[in-house]
Design an enzyme around this catalytic site. Structure first.
Site, PDB file in Angstrom:
ATOM      1  N   GLY A  32      33.454  -9.141  42.023  1.00  0.00           N
ATOM      2  CA  GLY A  32      33.527 -10.275  42.934  1.00  0.00           C
ATOM      3  C   GLY A  32      34.568 -10.056  43.997  1.00  0.00           C
TER       4      GLY A  32
ATOM      5  N   TYR B 134      23.317  -1.734  37.519  1.00  0.00           N
ATOM      6  CA  TYR B 134      24.058  -1.769  38.776  1.00  0.00           C
ATOM      7  C   TYR B 134      25.450  -2.361  38.683  1.00  0.00           C
ATOM      8  CZ  TYR B 134      25.552  -3.516  43.331  1.00  0.00           C
ATOM      9  OH  TYR B 134      26.291  -3.814  44.436  1.00  0.00           O
TER      10      TYR B 134
HETATM   11  P1  5GP Z   1      18.229  -3.070  49.480  1.00  0.00           P
HETATM   12  O1  5GP Z   1      17.624  -1.781  49.897  1.00  0.00           O
HETATM   13  O2  5GP Z   1      17.392  -3.791  48.518  1.00  0.00           O
HETATM   14  O3  5GP Z   1      18.578  -3.911  50.686  1.00  0.00           O
HETATM   15  O4  5GP Z   1      19.607  -2.754  48.795  1.00  0.00           O
HETATM   16  C1  5GP Z   1      19.638  -2.105  47.583  1.00  0.00           C
HETATM   17  C2  5GP Z   1      21.082  -1.807  47.251  1.00  0.00           C
HETATM   18  O5  5GP Z   1      21.761  -3.026  46.919  1.00  0.00           O
HETATM   19  C3  5GP Z   1      21.183  -0.917  46.062  1.00  0.00           C
HETATM   20  O6  5GP Z   1      21.938   0.202  46.492  1.00  0.00           O
HETATM   21  C4  5GP Z   1      21.963  -1.651  45.034  1.00  0.00           C
HETATM   22  O7  5GP Z   1      22.995  -0.817  44.563  1.00  0.00           O
HETATM   23  C5  5GP Z   1      22.563  -2.812  45.760  1.00  0.00           C
HETATM   24  N1  5GP Z   1      22.526  -4.037  44.932  1.00  0.00           N
HETATM   25  C6  5GP Z   1      21.765  -4.283  43.869  1.00  0.00           C
HETATM   26  N2  5GP Z   1      22.031  -5.501  43.364  1.00  0.00           N
HETATM   27  C7  5GP Z   1      22.968  -6.048  44.113  1.00  0.00           C
HETATM   28  C8  5GP Z   1      23.683  -7.291  44.055  1.00  0.00           C
HETATM   29  O8  5GP Z   1      23.480  -8.149  43.204  1.00  0.00           O
HETATM   30  N3  5GP Z   1      24.622  -7.467  45.022  1.00  0.00           N
HETATM   31  C9  5GP Z   1      24.870  -6.530  45.987  1.00  0.00           C
HETATM   32  N4  5GP Z   1      25.814  -6.782  46.887  1.00  0.00           N
HETATM   33  N5  5GP Z   1      24.230  -5.365  46.045  1.00  0.00           N
HETATM   34  C10 5GP Z   1      23.292  -5.121  45.130  1.00  0.00           C
HETATM   35 MG    MG Z   2      23.902   0.703  46.217  1.00  0.00          MG
END
Ligand code: 5GP
Ligand code: MG
Length: 461
Positions: free
Chosen positions: A28, A247
């Site tokens: 956080g 993650y």
């Molecule tokens: P996307 O391509 O979907 O925009 O982003 C995926 C990335 O967001 C992945 O690299 C993953 O590590 C990250 N991610 C996954 N879950 C969360 C989350 O709950 N919060 C945040 N800030 N990032 C996330």
């Molecule tokens: Mg990521």
């Protein structure tokens, strides 16, 4: 999501809490707070921003006392305002109550409604305030019964660190959604969301707090009870958050009794077995994809390369460039290495795709750096359902895979191929049996009743 920490019986309680929060910062980044008890006095320091920015040496020095709890917040419920910074502190005639909460209650709307009809006044929009009200209302004669009684009324996910009078209390919901562990440092006891916080202060890991367990720490003594089993719903089952392994948690932590790094690597191995790719190099999207990519490369024998470098100094805000620079925010964080990527068939391994927006930009950057083919492999199944237990997957609409086919997502992110790990494969790669986990974000199998009042449009397309 949030990180919580507590320590009892140490003269440097606030300083160690600060360090614990520092280790838990990934859980956080929105706000941080520490509350200490000094004699009968309670001292508080909290603020918006990162731990390192919220506390100065002077703040830490002024937080005297040998009992402290701390919190880092990533808002899931309640707006992002200073009123909602935890730990949450209230004075009550019975005692001073301080609460640090990780998770999300699913019956907070009902509980709050009932209490408001009864005349209660709420000052924040946090779940934690509801817990404080339940504690204050409980009419049982002793503290342990009081807490168990209050907690047994909660539905949903909570790992809690509480300070009640001179007691430090740790508790986990009966499903075991969020992690919480117990450690020891000389004569002091420590509670922390993840073991990486114990490591930093050189505390020794003792064990995890069990699902449905409450521990009462009175200086050097620990007593454990269960959240009254007779009130448990017969449907209750273990439901540890599988996304913590995928993650959220830090790879150097052990959560739910097992190491996160090794689990991510085994997800990568399973992914390579299920979804091989005929490529020249395997690369992660740093940092979250690193461990699955390593496992993937080990399993299929394609060399692992770091094709992109992350700038670790990028804060939340920075002075924007005066000229327009395309995708600036993403570029400043990750820079591709052209000499690694040029002319190569690349398979990129990512831990998860949520909205797909960053993945799209990464694929484009890798192509622009000269990669001949860009294939994407994801170390968990498509995220299709919102989380009501503390992970910030707010609505179906925002989860790209809930609205679109995998082929559509592949075209959207611009990859030559896109494959996800299967649900069975993900569970197989886990260090615990499959009935240990909540997988609702993947298959919509929610272990509890859904909250009465859902976020706006949570389940709509
Ligand atoms: P996307 O391509 O979907 O925009 O982003 C995926 C990335 O967001 C992945 O690299 C993953 O590590 C990250 N991610 C996954 N879950 C969360 C989350 O709950 N919060 C945040 N800030 N990032 C996330
Ligand atoms: Mg990521």
């Amino acid at each position: 999501m949030c990180g919580i920490f507590g320590i009892s019986n140490h003269k440097e309680a606030a300083r160690l809490t600060y360090l614990g929060l520092y280790a838990l910062q990934h859980r956080g980044e929105e706000s941080a707070g520490i509350v200490v008890r000094h004699g009968k006095k309670i001292e508080i320091h909290k603020g918006m921003g990162l731990v390192g920015d919220v506390f100065t040496e002077r703040d830490i020095k002024s937080l005297r006392g040998d009992l402290a709890i701390g919190h880092v917040r990533y808002s899931t419920t309640g707006s992002s305002s200073t009123k909602n910074i935890q730990p949450y502190f209230v004075r009550h005639k019975k005692d001073k109550i301080v609460i640090a909460h990780n998770g999300n209650l699913t019956n907070s709307f009902e509980l709050r409604n009932e209490m408001e009809q009864d005349g209660s006044i709420f000052q924040t929009t946090m779940d934690s305030e509801i817990i404080a009200h339940l504690l204050a209302r409980s009419r049982k004669s002793d503290t342990e019964e009081n807490i168990a009684n209050a907690l047994s009324q909660l539905e949903g996910a909570y790992s809690l660190v509480l300070m009640l009078g001179e007691l430090l209390i740790g508790a986990r919901d009966i499903y075991g959604w969020r992690p919480l562990c117990l450690g020891r440092l000389d004569g002091a006891y420590v509670l922390a969301s993840e073991t990486c916080a114990l490591d930093l202060i050189q505390a020794q890991y003792i064990r995890d707090i069990e699902p449905g367990e409450i521990v009462f720490i009175d200086k050097g003594n620990v007593k454990s009870i269960n959240i009254s089993p007779e009130t448990l719903s017969p449907k209750a089952r273990l439901a540890s958050c599988i996304f913590e392994y995928i993650y959220f948690a830090r790879p150097d932590s052990n959560i739910f009794g097992h190491n996160v790094y090794k689990t991510r690597k085994s997800l990568g191995r399973q992914l390579a077995r299920e979804c091989p790719a005929d490529c020249d190099i395997v690369m992660p999207i740093p940092d979250s994809g690193n461990y699955a990519a390593l496992g993937f490369s080990k399993e299929c024998g394609i060399p692992f390369e770091v094709g992109m470098i992350r700038n670790h100094y990028v804060g939340r805000t920075f002075i924007q460039p005066s000229q327009f620079i395309r995708d600036f925010r993403v570029k400043v964080k990750l820079n591709p290495i052209r000499d690694v990527l040029k002319g190569k068939r690349v398979v990129i391994v990512e831990d998860s795709i949520v909205r797909g927006t960053t993945s799209k930009i990464r694929v484009k950057t890798i192509r622009e750096s000269g990669a001949k083919e860009v294939h994407m492999r994801v170390s968990c199944p498509p995220l299709r359902f919102p989380c009501f237990y503390g992970i910030d997957f707010p609505t179906k609409k925002e989860l790209i895979a809930s609205r679109h086919s995998i082929d559509w997502v592949r075209d959207f992110i611009g990859a030559d191929s896109l494959e996800y790990l299967s649900l069975e494969g993900m569970l197989k790669a886990m260090p615990l049996p499959k009935n240990h986990f909540c997988t609702a974000c993947f298959n919509g199998d929610y272990p509890t009743k859904l909250p009465k009042k859902l976020g706006k449009g949570a389940l709509e397309y």
